[in-house]
Design an enzyme around this catalytic site. Structure first.
Site, short mmCIF file in Angstrom:
data_model
loop_
_atom_site.label_atom_id
_atom_site.label_comp_id
_atom_site.label_asym_id
_atom_site.label_seq_id
_atom_site.Cartn_x
_atom_site.Cartn_y
_atom_site.Cartn_z
CG HIS A 29 64.90 37.07 31.03
ND1 HIS A 29 65.15 36.00 30.21
CD2 HIS A 29 64.80 36.58 32.29
CE1 HIS A 29 65.20 34.90 30.96
NE2 HIS A 29 64.99 35.23 32.21
CG HIS A 265 63.86 38.49 35.97
ND1 HIS A 265 65.17 38.79 35.75
CD2 HIS A 265 63.76 37.13 35.89
CE1 HIS A 265 65.85 37.66 35.56
NE2 HIS A 265 65.01 36.64 35.65
CD GLU A 415 89.60 26.26 45.06
OE1 GLU A 415 88.70 27.01 45.50
OE2 GLU A 415 90.53 25.84 45.80
CG HIS A 477 91.67 17.01 50.99
ND1 HIS A 477 90.76 17.45 51.92
CD2 HIS A 477 92.55 18.03 50.80
CE1 HIS A 477 91.09 18.67 52.29
NE2 HIS A 477 92.16 19.06 51.62
C1 TPP Z 1 74.05 30.83 38.68
C2 TPP Z 1 72.64 31.22 38.36
N1 TPP Z 1 71.68 31.00 39.28
C3 TPP Z 1 70.40 31.29 39.00
C4 TPP Z 1 70.04 31.78 37.78
C5 TPP Z 1 68.60 32.05 37.47
N2 TPP Z 1 68.38 33.50 37.41
C6 TPP Z 1 68.34 34.15 36.26
S1 TPP Z 1 68.25 35.80 36.47
C7 TPP Z 1 68.23 35.65 38.14
C8 TPP Z 1 68.21 36.84 39.05
C9 TPP Z 1 67.66 38.02 38.45
O1 TPP Z 1 68.04 39.15 39.15
P1 TPP Z 1 69.16 40.11 38.62
O2 TPP Z 1 70.41 39.38 38.47
O3 TPP Z 1 69.16 41.27 39.49
O4 TPP Z 1 68.69 40.46 37.18
P2 TPP Z 1 67.52 41.46 36.75
O5 TPP Z 1 66.25 40.73 36.86
O6 TPP Z 1 67.59 42.63 37.63
O7 TPP Z 1 67.87 41.73 35.36
C10 TPP Z 1 68.30 34.33 38.51
C11 TPP Z 1 68.27 33.83 39.91
C12 TPP Z 1 71.07 31.99 36.85
N3 TPP Z 1 70.84 32.47 35.64
N4 TPP Z 1 72.35 31.72 37.16
#
Ligand code: TPP
Ligand code: MG
Length: 672
Positions: A29, A265, A415, A477
């Site tokens: 990334h 990204h 939780e 539950h």
């Molecule tokens: C709980 C979770 N769901 C999905 C992902 C997959 N994932 C990685 S980054 C991302 C979103 C990227 O957007 P952002 O958080 O704004 O990061 P940016 O690209 O701006 O750095 C997702 C959905 C993850 N890492 N963790």
């Protein structure tokens, strides 16, 4: 912006190490490290207190990259500032055996505080760390001797702040007015699918203000170093509230064709675009992984600065040691994670004449017996303390306006947040945290439980109401698959004690387990108390599974394997079988994981291969018991959802009875 200046060249060095690392790995990334380079440059060269030569120095600030996908940002910073992470590791990003895995892993790379990647978790960890630091400050700081004064700094992204776990944690952080916590939100308005306009238009600033946070904004996180410095300083001078600094950035800043796009990204820029970006930001195209000497020297000033910082803290510590020698010794002990000598003598034993007692109740007695001996034991529940029996009576409340020193936490009905907070507390050091809820709601915190196991943190989960035996609350539950699910998590130890004495044994093992988390699954309903001499005979209870009742003088015809409340069902079934001339052994399976750690000799002693008639009994999904009952065995369990009725009736209806177990055994032995 003068790209020739030392600051901007240093920022570019962070950017292009990250870009080149991702490009070489052909995965990763790049966009976010590029955008967060200016902010992190300022933090790591001016504001954060850390010592690259001693990453674990307890007085350091804790830095958490919650958006773990931007891991190359962190690796670049660690390399540049002089941690034990050489350039070769940057070049081996995401490769087998490297110290630079896809997402940051605590314990794997020096300087990585927590494992991040599942979004929102790192943010929750930061709140846990800030709570831990507050608690330690209350316990150890004395007038003129502020040995706990560090800050928790977390970087988070859109995704982090969309995740519910972060909302839960943020709400609690605001409630506690954690002035030692600063979060930077990378407001780049881009996620994987594109613009945040697709799903996230809320007023984040307003939301955090409503939580009780101090909120600052930086309109231009790409170029306005002064603005960012001002915001960092303002955040650091705030002592009464946690601060969120919303920093507007552009993902992949500087890349002519990729900046501000979702494409930047999670994919390498591509060689052509890397070249164009270097050109645009006035950076030499060759060689890759280029760091000008003066830039490296500038970053490496972190080493003497860090050493001086640590030295200063150690001098403080020496003065503290002179003034408060006992407290200083305690500090050393808890920061090492050592238990106080002889603590186990506080563990209660329950005589067999004790009236039947729910194991949750026994657990409460254990907690209250050991708590006075172990001041670092701190915990609470997600609004279920009376049901989970997890209150330390006289332990004081950890509340913003309560007298300092309280050890009982109130997580509220949160939780998932609790799970992440517990991980942060454990990774901070100085505490042994526990968190409690019903076993059914372990689902709500499974993401955090899994990370605890992955990180190898000592967190203790007290999960009560561990079967349909809880009764009338019904199938919503009543846990069914939960034990199997938790047992499937590597490095998580699951204990399901059969009675009060096994409960004490489970607590002992969980407390002494430093390499990972433990679950203690406990009944709501009363169960008989087993004779302590049977439970503790030869200490085999600490081997996870042991022969609780022998049959046929060591030559049983059948082995009944059970855990928790069903051990008593198995004992009764054994008596039924023996009354009919079938010798039956009962093995209490307190913990599969612990049993798996035993030498083969012991395992074969408990489960001799020659005895193939085996029946497992557990009021839960039978999934997994095949491994112990084998092809010739049978499992009595519940492979459906429960029901709303008194617990005893449900056991009857679903066949968790001595008669059914005995009948299944007889079928195996051909005695029908
Ligand atoms: C709980 C979770 N769901 C999905 C992902 C997959 N994932 C990685 S980054 C991302 C979103 C990227 O957007 P952002 O958080 O704004 O990061 P940016 O690209 O701006 O750095 C997702 C959905 C993850 N890492 N963790
Ligand atoms: Mg984003």
């Amino acid at each position: 912006m003068d790209y020739g200046s030392l600051s901007w060249r240093a920022i570019n060095a962070i950017r292009f190490l990250s870009v080149d690392g991702v490009q070489k790995a052909k995965s990763g990334h790049p966009g976010t490290p590029m955008a967060l380079a200016p902010l992190s440059y300022l933090l790591w060269t001016k504001y954060l207190r850390f010592n690259p030569r001693n990453p674990d120095w307890p007085g350091r600030d804790r830095f958490i990259l919650s958006c773990g996908h931007a891991s190359m940002l962190l690796y670049s910073l660690l390399y540049l500032t002089g941690f034990d992470l050489p350039l070769e590791e940057i070049k081996a990003f995401r490769q087998w055996g490297s110290k630079t895995p896809g997402h940051p892993e605590a314990g794997h790379t020096p300087g990585v505080e927590v494992t991040t990647g599942p979004l929102g978790q790192g943010f929750g960890n930061a709140v846990g760390m800030a709570m831990a630091a507050r608690m330690l400050a209350q316990r150890f700081n004395r007038p003129g001797h502020e040995i706990v004064s560090h800050r928790i700094v977390v970087l988070c992204s859109d995704g982090d702040l969309m995740e519910g776990v972060a909302s839960e944690a943020a709400s609690l952080a605001g409630f506690h007015r954690l002035g030692n916590l600063v979060a930077f939100y990378d407001d780049n308005r881009i996620t994987i699918e594109g613009s945040t306009d697709l799903a996230f238009r809320e007023d984040v600033a307003g939301r955090f203000r409503a939580y009780g946070w101090n909120v600052l904004t930086v309109a231009d996180g790409n170029t306005d170093l002064e603005g960012m410095s001002g915001a960092i300083e303002a955040a650091c001078s705030e002592r009464e509230r946690p601060t969120l600094v919303i920093v507007r950035t552009t993902i992949a800043f500087g890349s002519p064709n990729k900046q501000d796009t979702a494409e930047a990204h999670g994919s390498p820029l591509g060689e052509k675009e890397v070249a164009l970006t270097k050109e645009a930001l006035d950076w030499p195209k060759e060689p890759d992984f280029f760091v000008p000497e003066d830039v490296l020297a500038h970053f490496r000033e972190a080493v003497p600065r860090g050493e001086a910082g640590e030295r200063e803290w150690r001098l403080k510590m020496a003065a503290y040691m002179g003034a408060y020698p006992d407290l200083a010794m305690e500090w050393e002990r808890v920061m090492w994670g050592d238990l106080p000598e002889g603590w186990e003598s506080a563990l209660p034993s329950f005589p067999s004449e004790t009236a039947a007692m729910a194991t949750r109740k026994a657990s409460g007695k254990v907690i209250n017996a050991i708590a006075p001996k172990i001041p670092e034991l701190a915990g609470g529940s997600a609004d279920l303390a009376p049901s989970t029996e997890t209150l330390m009576v006289g332990g004081g409340e950890f509340l913003p306006d309560a007298p300092p020193g309280g050890r009982n936490f109130h997580f509220g009905v949160r939780e998932h947040g609790m799970g992440a907070i517990l991980n942060g507390m454990a990774r901070h050091g100085g505490l042994i945290p526990y968190g409690a809820t019903f076993l059914i709601f372990s689902d709500y915190m499974r993401g955090a439980v899994r990370l605890a196991a992955l990180m190898g943190t000592r967190v203790i989960y007290v999960f009560t109401h561990d079967s349909v035996g809880l009764g009338e609350d019904g199938p919503t539950h009543q846990p069914i698959e939960h034990l199997a699910v938790l047992r499937a998590i590597p490095n998580l130890h699951v204990f399901r004690p059969a009675d009060a004495n096994e409960t004490a044994a489970a607590w002992k093992m969980a407390m002494e387990r430093t390499a990972g988390p433990s679950v203690i699954a406990l009944t709501r309903q009363n169960v008989p108390v087993l004779p302590p001499e049977d439970v503790y005979r030869e200490g085999n209870v600490f081997r996870g599974a042991y022969i609780l009742k022998e049959g046929g003088n060591g030559r049983p015809a059948v082995i009944l394997l059970a855990s928790g409340s069903e051990v008593h069902v198995a004992l009764k079934a054994a008596h039924l079988l023996e009354a009919e001339g079938t010798p039956a052994r009962v093995v209490s399976f307190l913990s599969w994981e612990r049993f798996e750690e035993q030498p083969g000799e012991y395992r074969r002693f408990v489960l001799p291969p020659s005895v193939r008639a085996r029946v497992s009994v557990e009021a839960a999904a039978t999934f997994g018991w095949e491994r112990y009952v084998g092809d010739n065995g049978a499992s009595v369990g519940i492979n459906r959802f429960g029901a709303s009725a008194p617990g005893g009736r449900i056991f009857q209806e679903l066949g968790i009875t001595p008669e059914n177990v005995a009948a299944r055994a007889k079928v195996l032995l051909g005695k029908t």
